[in-house]
Design a protein around this motif. Structure first.
Motif, PDB file in Angstrom:
ATOM      1  N   THR A  10     -29.404  34.989  22.443  1.00 19.68           N
ATOM      2  CA  THR A  10     -28.046  34.458  22.556  1.00 19.68           C
ATOM      3  C   THR A  10     -27.080  35.222  21.664  1.00 19.68           C
ATOM      4  N   LEU A  11     -27.491  35.498  20.443  1.00 19.50           N
ATOM      5  CA  LEU A  11     -26.619  36.215  19.512  1.00 19.50           C
ATOM      6  C   LEU A  11     -26.355  37.642  19.985  1.00 19.50           C
ATOM      7  N   LEU A  12     -27.327  38.254  20.641  1.00 21.84           N
ATOM      8  CA  LEU A  12     -27.136  39.613  21.150  1.00 21.84           C
ATOM      9  C   LEU A  12     -26.029  39.688  22.199  1.00 21.84           C
ATOM     10  N   THR A  13     -25.741  38.579  22.851  1.00 18.66           N
ATOM     11  CA  THR A  13     -24.720  38.605  23.897  1.00 18.66           C
ATOM     12  C   THR A  13     -23.306  38.659  23.336  1.00 18.66           C
ATOM     13  N   THR A  14     -23.147  38.306  22.051  1.00 17.93           N
ATOM     14  CA  THR A  14     -21.794  38.222  21.496  1.00 17.93           C
ATOM     15  C   THR A  14     -21.606  38.965  20.182  1.00 17.93           C
ATOM     16  N   ARG A  15     -22.703  39.354  19.523  1.00 17.62           N
ATOM     17  CA  ARG A  15     -22.585  39.886  18.168  1.00 17.62           C
ATOM     18  C   ARG A  15     -23.331  41.203  18.016  1.00 17.62           C
ATOM     19  N   ASP A  16     -22.829  42.042  17.125  1.00 16.78           N
ATOM     20  CA  ASP A  16     -23.562  43.224  16.696  1.00 16.78           C
ATOM     21  C   ASP A  16     -24.691  42.746  15.785  1.00 16.78           C
ATOM     22  N   PRO A  17     -25.944  43.091  16.093  1.00 17.75           N
ATOM     23  CA  PRO A  17     -27.053  42.602  15.263  1.00 17.75           C
ATOM     24  C   PRO A  17     -26.887  42.917  13.776  1.00 17.75           C
ATOM     25  N   ALA A  18     -26.245  44.033  13.463  1.00 21.02           N
ATOM     26  CA  ALA A  18     -26.068  44.406  12.056  1.00 21.02           C
ATOM     27  C   ALA A  18     -25.198  43.404  11.309  1.00 21.02           C
ATOM     28  N   GLU A  19     -24.377  42.664  12.035  1.00 18.78           N
ATOM     29  CA  GLU A  19     -23.451  41.723  11.406  1.00 18.78           C
ATOM     30  C   GLU A  19     -24.005  40.299  11.340  1.00 18.78           C
ATOM     31  N   VAL A  20     -25.184  40.079  11.913  1.00 20.93           N
ATOM     32  CA  VAL A  20     -25.756  38.737  11.977  1.00 20.93           C
ATOM     33  C   VAL A  20     -26.688  38.522  10.786  1.00 20.93           C
ATOM     34  N   SER A  21     -26.545  37.398  10.119  1.00 19.15           N
ATOM     35  CA  SER A  21     -27.425  37.078   8.993  1.00 19.15           C
ATOM     36  C   SER A  21     -28.634  36.283   9.477  1.00 19.15           C
ATOM     37  N   ILE A  22     -29.685  36.292   8.677  1.00 20.60           N
ATOM     38  CA  ILE A  22     -30.864  35.497   9.015  1.00 20.60           C
ATOM     39  C   ILE A  22     -30.520  34.012   9.010  1.00 20.60           C
ATOM     40  N   GLN A  23     -29.612  33.601   8.121  1.00 20.28           N
ATOM     41  CA  GLN A  23     -29.193  32.197   8.114  1.00 20.28           C
ATOM     42  C   GLN A  23     -28.556  31.812   9.447  1.00 20.28           C
ATOM     43  N   GLU A  24     -27.741  32.701  10.004  1.00 20.78           N
ATOM     44  CA  GLU A  24     -27.128  32.418  11.306  1.00 20.78           C
ATOM     45  C   GLU A  24     -28.188  32.305  12.397  1.00 20.78           C
ATOM     46  N   ILE A  25     -29.209  33.145  12.305  1.00 18.50           N
ATOM     47  CA  ILE A  25     -30.280  33.099  13.301  1.00 18.50           C
ATOM     48  C   ILE A  25     -31.027  31.778  13.225  1.00 18.50           C
TER      49      ILE A  25
END
Length: 211
Positions: free
Chosen positions: A27-42
């Motif tokens: 889901t996060l890959l559809t809207t976010r650059d993985p480099a900008e995503v934190s493990i907490q967000e995941i």
């Protein structure tokens, strides 16, 4: 027996947690650059505890790679299943192109992930790429297609598919997506040596039902 039952419950819980993390990654890959995503967000998106993450993945990069690999394999397996009853290798190829290029309409999550991964999607060691090479080579072996280097052919065809997926995501009008997918398939069939009229006819055949 009690210990076995407890172990089974733990295994099921671990499997559910892992699946939730992968689903969150997709889901996060559809809207976010993985480099900008934190493990907490995941972990928040997966609705699991922060510490659970490291029971399954060493890093967020490993998680996102696993999520992409899952999408690639699902994509390839879906095309295998849907085209299994088609006898003409040219139609198998065309149907695969037409179905994939329709993803902005039919599989929007997959379409967005494919676009984010970009050309790397075409060289993955499992999933779509080896299946596409197999189908192209078979079509060539039976005299339906003519091409030189198969890797270059995959790059040309796959790059065109990525471009049409991008257009479909930018302009998600269903009829326009269908038209672009079918026109793309016809153009690629011509590139692979089919006469224009035959290419157009194959690209206009009814599509096998997906899913």
């Amino acid at each position: 027996m009690a210990q076995s039952g407890t172990a089974n419950r733990l295994d099921r819980r671990k499997a559910r947690t892992r699946a939730a993390l992968i689903a969150a990654g997709r889901t996060l890959l559809t809207t976010r650059d993985p480099a900008e995503v934190s493990i907490q967000e995941i972990t928040d998106a997966a609705d699991v505890g922060f510490g659970s993450f490291y029971n399954h993945f060493a890093s967020k990069q490993e998680l996102f790679e696993t999520a992409v690999a899952e999408v690639v394999e699902e994509h390839g397996a879906m095309l295998d299943e849907v085209t299994a009853a088609l006898g003409d290798p040219a139609e198998v190829f065309a149907a695969s192109v037409r179905l994939t290029a329709r993803f902005p309409k039919t599989q929007p999550e997959m379409a967005k992930i494919i676009e984010r991964v970009g050309p790397g999607y075409l060289t993955a060691p499992t999933g779509l790429a080896p299946r596409a090479l197999r189908d192209l080579q078979h079509a060539k072996d039976v005299g339906r297609f003519a091409f030189g280097d198969p890797q270059v052919t995959i790059a040309c065809a796959g790059g065109a598919v990525l471009g049409v997926i991008h257009l479909g995501l930018l302009q998600p009008e269903p009829a326009a997506i269908d038209h672009a997918a079918d026109e793309l398939a016809a153009n690629l069939l011509r590139m692979l040596g089919l006469p224009g009229d035959e290419a157009s006819e194959i690209a206009a055949r009814p599509l096998p039902a997906a899913g």
